[in-house]
Scaffold this active site. Structure first.
Site, PDB file in Angstrom:
ATOM      1  N   HIS A  78      27.046  35.490  41.130  1.00 57.99           N
ATOM      2  CA  HIS A  78      26.231  35.868  39.975  1.00 57.99           C
ATOM      3  C   HIS A  78      25.037  34.921  39.942  1.00 57.99           C
ATOM      4  CE1 HIS A  78      29.391  38.501  38.446  1.00 57.99           C
ATOM      5  NE2 HIS A  78      30.257  37.526  38.679  1.00 57.99           N
TER       6      HIS A  78
ATOM      7  N   HIS B  23      29.664  41.189  45.868  1.00 62.20           N
ATOM      8  CA  HIS B  23      31.094  40.944  46.096  1.00 62.20           C
ATOM      9  C   HIS B  23      31.400  41.281  47.548  1.00 62.20           C
ATOM     10  CE1 HIS B  23      35.038  43.113  46.556  1.00 62.20           C
ATOM     11  NE2 HIS B  23      35.460  41.924  46.209  1.00 62.20           N
TER      12      HIS B  23
ATOM     13  N   ASN C 184      34.935  40.916  50.380  1.00 60.82           N
ATOM     14  CA  ASN C 184      36.230  40.348  50.759  1.00 60.82           C
ATOM     15  C   ASN C 184      36.749  41.052  52.003  1.00 60.82           C
ATOM     16  OD1 ASN C 184      38.898  42.062  50.171  1.00 60.82           O
ATOM     17  ND2 ASN C 184      37.316  42.669  48.708  1.00 60.82           N
ATOM     18  N   THR C 185      37.482  40.315  52.807  1.00 58.68           N
ATOM     19  CA  THR C 185      38.224  40.887  53.919  1.00 58.68           C
ATOM     20  C   THR C 185      39.568  40.180  53.984  1.00 58.68           C
ATOM     21  OG1 THR C 185      37.102  39.369  55.464  1.00 58.68           O
ATOM     22  CG2 THR C 185      36.260  41.622  55.318  1.00 58.68           C
ATOM     23  N   ARG C 186      40.570  40.868  54.472  1.00 54.83           N
ATOM     24  CA  ARG C 186      41.928  40.318  54.433  1.00 54.83           C
ATOM     25  C   ARG C 186      42.785  40.954  55.530  1.00 54.83           C
ATOM     26  NH1 ARG C 186      40.744  43.816  50.589  1.00 54.83           N
ATOM     27  NH2 ARG C 186      41.927  45.754  50.461  1.00 54.83           N
TER      28      ARG C 186
ATOM     29  N   HIS D  98      22.810  48.582  52.629  1.00 55.14           N
ATOM     30  CA  HIS D  98      23.511  49.690  53.267  1.00 55.14           C
ATOM     31  C   HIS D  98      23.315  49.667  54.782  1.00 55.14           C
ATOM     32  CE1 HIS D  98      24.999  51.502  49.690  1.00 55.14           C
ATOM     33  NE2 HIS D  98      23.839  51.969  49.247  1.00 55.14           N
TER      34      HIS D  98
ATOM     35  N   HIS E 168      36.034  54.872  32.177  1.00 54.79           N
ATOM     36  CA  HIS E 168      35.843  54.918  30.730  1.00 54.79           C
ATOM     37  C   HIS E 168      34.371  54.960  30.343  1.00 54.79           C
ATOM     38  CE1 HIS E 168      35.526  50.640  31.683  1.00 54.79           C
ATOM     39  NE2 HIS E 168      34.942  50.434  30.514  1.00 54.79           N
TER      40      HIS E 168
ATOM     41  N   GLY F 171      49.430  34.332  42.591  1.00 54.02           N
ATOM     42  CA  GLY F 171      48.226  33.683  43.089  1.00 54.02           C
ATOM     43  C   GLY F 171      47.664  32.682  42.098  1.00 54.02           C
TER      44      GLY F 171
END
Length: 304
Positions: free
Chosen positions: A121, A131, A133-135, A169, A200, A288
């Site tokens: 941020h 954001h 992430n890789t896992r 992209h 929502h 975690g």
């Protein structure tokens, strides 16, 4: 996207593969931290009279009886109002409630998971939030997952033809194009748009990116290397493109109205992460580090 049924069975060298993946995630963390600190040094525009930020690393271990831990790397600076670059490697057993949701865990609840997660941020509203992430996850099956998505906080920048959006992209498409045997860019792009959506409010969180999960080798264990190479390139492309986007924007002056819009948009970020984000739910359900899991939340938010 519906969860597939993954083939069971692990290769004989699964421990080597675990160590290889973990080492990559930690290496990528260190590379990104160095790059972001360099951005702090380069600022010459608004807030450049402040001292440049530096990451504060903090190692943590899971509670007694649970296995593994990780490293939180947090920074509050003059470019990044709040950024966290975290790695973790954990193992143990899924709870009865959670094991039904994880491939290969219903009959044997044991698991191992390692990965990197980043959320940034920025101080300047012209710099988009991001954001990544890789896992790698191992049960009686094995797979990779991850992705990256961009969230411009000013409505006038939340378009598909904005220069930042186009560049972001293009970088992720390039990561997929380099691995046509295992990566499907149109599918991963659509998956991202479906996943990062606030039902929502009937609006997307950002302008998209890619999202993938359950990327597995099946019984062709030689495909593990191909899958891992793709995961590495996602990290490399992100580490190259996002600092460029920051540099394009971080010296641009902003108004009080821009800051207000940024804080309101951050509220949408909070809503998504606490209500829908699978990574947040996974971390909390598996014991975690709560501080690390919730570090994705922005430092200041406004709901009008």
């Amino acid at each position: 996207m519906q969860r597939p049924i993954l083939p069971k069975g692990l290769p004989d060298d699964i421990e080597v593969k675990k160590a290889t993946a973990r080492a990559w995630f930690e290496s990528l963390r260190d590379q990104i931290c160095r790059s972001f600190e360099a951005l702090e040094d380069e600022l010459t525009g608004p807030l450049s009279d402040r001292a440049p930020g530096r990451f504060t690393p903090k190692d943590w271990q899971r509670e007694e009886g649970l296995g593994g831990g990780g490293r939180m790397s947090m920074m509050n600076g003059r470019v990044f109002e709040k950024v966290g670059v975290h790695t973790s490697t954990v193992h143990g057993e899924f709870s009865p409630e959670f094991r039904k949701q994880m491939p290969g865990a219903e009959e044997d609840p044991r698991f191992w998971a390692s990965g990197i997660s980043l959320i940034a941020h920025s101080c300047n509203p012209h710099v988009p939030a991001v954001h990544m992430n890789t896992r790698m996850v191992v049960t009686t099956s094995q797979w990779f997952g991850g992705g990256a998505d961009l969230t411009p906080v000013l409505d006038r920048r939340r378009t598909q033809d904005d220069a930042d959006t186009v560049a972001f992209h293009a970088a992720l498409e390039a990561a997929c194009a380099a691995h046509p045997d295992v990566a499907d860019y149109p599918h991963y792009k659509a998956w991202c748009e479906e996943y990062f959506f606030l039902p929502h409010r009937q609006e997307p969180r950002g302008i998209g990116g890619i999202f993938f999960d359950w990327l597995h080798a099946g019984e062709k264990f030689d495909l593990w290397a191909a899958n891992f190479a793709f995961v590495q390139d996602v990290g490399r492309q992100f580490a190259a493109v996002y600092p460029d986007l920051v540099r394009r924007n971080f010296n641009t002056p902003w108004t009080e109205e821009d800051r207000e819009e940024q804080l309101v948009r951050r509220g949408r970020y909070v809503e998504f992460n606490l209500l829908y984000d699978r990574g947040t739910i996974f971390g909390l359900k598996t014991g975690g580090n709560v501080e690390s899991i919730l570090s994705s939340l922005p430092p200041l938010v406004r709901w009008p």
